[in-house]
Design an enzyme around this catalytic site. Sequence first.
Site, PDB file in Angstrom:
ATOM      1  N   ASN A  12     -90.645  69.012  -9.748  1.00  0.00           N
ATOM      2  CA  ASN A  12     -91.253  68.411  -8.555  1.00  0.00           C
ATOM      3  C   ASN A  12     -91.370  69.513  -7.508  1.00  0.00           C
ATOM      4  OD1 ASN A  12     -91.940  66.997  -6.277  1.00  0.00           O
ATOM      5  ND2 ASN A  12     -90.016  65.844  -6.136  1.00  0.00           N
ATOM      6  N   LYS A  14     -92.739  69.306  -4.703  1.00  0.00           N
ATOM      7  CA  LYS A  14     -92.731  68.758  -3.340  1.00  0.00           C
ATOM      8  C   LYS A  14     -93.883  69.374  -2.525  1.00  0.00           C
ATOM      9  CE  LYS A  14     -87.868  67.815  -3.916  1.00  0.00           C
ATOM     10  NZ  LYS A  14     -86.555  67.576  -3.328  1.00  0.00           N
ATOM     11  N   HIS A  99     -89.541  58.481  -4.792  1.00  0.00           N
ATOM     12  CA  HIS A  99     -88.633  59.601  -4.503  1.00  0.00           C
ATOM     13  C   HIS A  99     -87.891  59.307  -3.202  1.00  0.00           C
ATOM     14  CE1 HIS A  99     -87.139  63.563  -3.488  1.00  0.00           C
ATOM     15  NE2 HIS A  99     -87.300  63.875  -4.752  1.00  0.00           N
ATOM     16  N   GLU A 101     -87.243  61.040  -0.747  1.00  0.00           N
ATOM     17  CA  GLU A 101     -87.909  61.540   0.462  1.00  0.00           C
ATOM     18  C   GLU A 101     -89.001  60.571   0.922  1.00  0.00           C
ATOM     19  OE1 GLU A 101     -88.661  65.458  -1.126  1.00  0.00           O
ATOM     20  OE2 GLU A 101     -86.490  65.768  -1.160  1.00  0.00           O
ATOM     21  N   GLU A 169     -81.455  60.314  -8.882  1.00  0.00           N
ATOM     22  CA  GLU A 169     -81.304  61.440  -7.965  1.00  0.00           C
ATOM     23  C   GLU A 169     -80.424  61.006  -6.792  1.00  0.00           C
ATOM     24  OE1 GLU A 169     -84.813  64.379  -8.456  1.00  0.00           O
ATOM     25  OE2 GLU A 169     -85.381  62.910  -6.946  1.00  0.00           O
ATOM     26  N   GLY A 175     -81.328  69.155  -2.935  1.00  0.00           N
ATOM     27  CA  GLY A 175     -81.510  70.329  -2.086  1.00  0.00           C
ATOM     28  C   GLY A 175     -80.247  70.798  -1.384  1.00  0.00           C
ATOM     29  N   SER A 215     -80.244  69.229  -7.285  1.00  0.00           N
ATOM     30  CA  SER A 215     -79.599  70.545  -7.400  1.00  0.00           C
ATOM     31  C   SER A 215     -79.365  70.989  -8.842  1.00  0.00           C
ATOM     32  CB  SER A 215     -78.281  70.573  -6.608  1.00  0.00           C
ATOM     33  OG  SER A 215     -78.540  70.428  -5.216  1.00  0.00           O
TER      34      SER A 215
HETATM   35  P1  13P Z   1     -83.588  69.910  -5.842  1.00  0.00           P
HETATM   36  O1  13P Z   1     -83.599  70.265  -7.308  1.00  0.00           O
HETATM   37  O2  13P Z   1     -84.231  70.935  -4.984  1.00  0.00           O
HETATM   38  O3  13P Z   1     -82.228  69.493  -5.392  1.00  0.00           O
HETATM   39  O4  13P Z   1     -84.527  68.606  -5.688  1.00  0.00           O
HETATM   40  C1  13P Z   1     -84.334  67.542  -6.527  1.00  0.00           C
HETATM   41  C2  13P Z   1     -85.457  66.590  -6.360  1.00  0.00           C
HETATM   42  O5  13P Z   1     -85.577  65.943  -5.336  1.00  0.00           O
HETATM   43  C3  13P Z   1     -86.440  66.475  -7.442  1.00  0.00           C
HETATM   44  O6  13P Z   1     -87.280  65.393  -7.270  1.00  0.00           O
END
Ligand code: 13P
Length: 254
Positions: A12, A14, A99, A101, A169, A175, A215
Amino acid sequence: MTRSIRPLVAGNWKMNGLKADLAIAAEVARGYDAALKQAVDLAICPPATLLFATSAALIGARIATGGQDCSTQPAGAFTGEISAGMVADAGATFCIVGHSERRTLHGESNATVKAKAEAAHQAMLVPIVCVGETKEEREAGKALAVVKKQLRGSVPEGSTPETLVVAYEPVWAIGTGLTPTAADVAEMHAAIRAELARLLGKAPAAAIRLLYGGSVKPSNAAELMNVANVDGALVGGASLKSEEFLAIARACQS
Ligand code: 13P
């Protein structure tokens, strides 16, 4: 890993990636050798602006692409929105929905996420439905209950292993460099599979791919991918580095 399930490692990106970053996808394609192809499916979910070009660049490499979100609506006066049909038309196989976010920053409810997953189905896309608890919810001992509720509210009825991927997740792991213990991931993924069995039936639930995200890095991928009921990864930051993304994929090989 679940022996009978072919793992999926999805990146992803983002809100990262310009045209020049198509080079990352090309490097992943070069590194996706015969042994890896035999062992694991790969997907890259770039920003919408790069979806068509990424899909076109990856066709020969048998690497799938995915959108990061889609509208609940099929078409019309929804300025700025992108329909599932458009995501599919750009060459995608998958579409991430729900997601954290989007749930947090855009106030998406379980009902919205479910409507998006259904829109993805209408467009013949496979939704990657994301679920996960916050730090506060985990500390309050509510993680399992929160995730089960998200599943009940977000997963379309009648979903099958061919039409659904679920990504766990934990919000606090995204992150941050933090990850749950292998035991916590095992407990959660077993609970997710059990809840899917209640919602969709035991046989389909047993074959649905359950990804872990948050992560994931080359240094922790082997441990996380070896957990029971973890059938791959949804990778954020590390998916922007081709070597790291490929190293995570290789962790699914054994
Ligand atoms: P990270 O791998 O940067 O922690 O992000 C995970 C994520 O949100 C994947 O959709």
